[in-house]
Motif scaffolding. Structure first.
Motif, PDB file in Angstrom:
ATOM      1  N   THR A   1      59.059  54.097  40.629  1.00  0.00           N
ATOM      2  CA  THR A   1      58.833  52.702  40.984  1.00  0.00           C
ATOM      3  C   THR A   1      60.007  51.878  40.516  1.00  0.00           C
ATOM      4  O   THR A   1      60.864  52.355  39.773  1.00  0.00           O
ATOM      5  N   ILE A   2      60.020  50.613  40.912  1.00  0.00           N
ATOM      6  CA  ILE A   2      61.089  49.720  40.478  1.00  0.00           C
ATOM      7  C   ILE A   2      61.012  49.463  38.974  1.00  0.00           C
ATOM      8  O   ILE A   2      61.971  49.038  38.352  1.00  0.00           O
ATOM      9  N   ALA A   3      59.858  49.749  38.374  1.00  0.00           N
ATOM     10  CA  ALA A   3      59.682  49.540  36.943  1.00  0.00           C
ATOM     11  C   ALA A   3      60.085  50.755  36.120  1.00  0.00           C
ATOM     12  O   ALA A   3      59.965  50.732  34.906  1.00  0.00           O
ATOM     13  N   GLY A   4      60.558  51.825  36.755  1.00  0.00           N
ATOM     14  CA  GLY A   4      60.960  53.021  36.023  1.00  0.00           C
ATOM     15  C   GLY A   4      59.787  53.785  35.458  1.00  0.00           C
ATOM     16  O   GLY A   4      59.871  54.340  34.373  1.00  0.00           O
ATOM     17  N   GLU A   5      58.686  53.800  36.198  1.00  0.00           N
ATOM     18  CA  GLU A   5      57.470  54.420  35.705  1.00  0.00           C
ATOM     19  C   GLU A   5      56.942  55.474  36.670  1.00  0.00           C
ATOM     20  O   GLU A   5      57.164  55.389  37.872  1.00  0.00           O
ATOM     21  N   ILE A   6      56.221  56.432  36.118  1.00  0.00           N
ATOM     22  CA  ILE A   6      55.386  57.327  36.902  1.00  0.00           C
ATOM     23  C   ILE A   6      53.964  56.803  36.740  1.00  0.00           C
ATOM     24  O   ILE A   6      53.533  56.482  35.627  1.00  0.00           O
TER      25      ILE A   6
ATOM     26  N   TYR B   1      53.505  55.602  32.884  1.00  0.00           N
ATOM     27  CA  TYR B   1      54.351  56.265  31.889  1.00  0.00           C
ATOM     28  C   TYR B   1      55.782  55.834  32.142  1.00  0.00           C
ATOM     29  O   TYR B   1      56.337  56.090  33.207  1.00  0.00           O
ATOM     30  N   LYS B   2      56.374  55.160  31.189  1.00  0.00           N
ATOM     31  CA  LYS B   2      57.758  54.691  31.297  1.00  0.00           C
ATOM     32  C   LYS B   2      58.683  55.892  31.185  1.00  0.00           C
ATOM     33  O   LYS B   2      58.634  56.622  30.202  1.00  0.00           O
ATOM     34  N   VAL B   3      59.539  56.114  32.203  1.00  0.00           N
ATOM     35  CA  VAL B   3      60.420  57.279  32.196  1.00  0.00           C
ATOM     36  C   VAL B   3      61.898  56.921  32.319  1.00  0.00           C
ATOM     37  O   VAL B   3      62.750  57.795  32.206  1.00  0.00           O
ATOM     38  N   SER B   4      62.213  55.640  32.570  1.00  0.00           N
ATOM     39  CA  SER B   4      63.624  55.244  32.650  1.00  0.00           C
ATOM     40  C   SER B   4      63.748  53.746  32.427  1.00  0.00           C
ATOM     41  O   SER B   4      62.761  53.007  32.475  1.00  0.00           O
TER      42      SER B   4
END
Length: 87
Positions: free
Chosen positions: A1-6, A19-22
């Protein structure tokens, strides 16, 4: 996503868990595939960035059981990843 999440959605409760991944300021997530029960994805420089970050393009693995992200390797000398697929 644009939020860097799965985002994981519980199909019984219909509640999302993220889950924040980036870092979304630097990285846009590209592609997603499943390999050996792990989610494989890439991180790429964002298209809108005027700045290119060194060693920012990577391939990573998310384990849905442990909720851990492991960066498998960085892709040197790459500014942008457009897509990915596990072959």
């Amino acid at each position: 996503t644009i939020a860097g999440e799965i985002i994981e959605i519980d199909l019984v409760t219909e509640q999302p868990v993220t889950y924040k991944v980036s870092d979304p300021n630097k990285t846009f997530l590209r592609g997603m595939d499943i390999l050996e029960d792990k989610i494989i994805f890439c991180g790429s420089n964002r298209y809108s960035d005027d700045i290119r970050y060194l060693n920012n393009c990577f391939v990573a693995r998310f384990d849905p059981l442990t909720k851990n992200v492991n960066r498998q390797f960085y892709i040197n000398n790459a500014d942008i990843i457009n897509s990915m697929r596990v072959l």
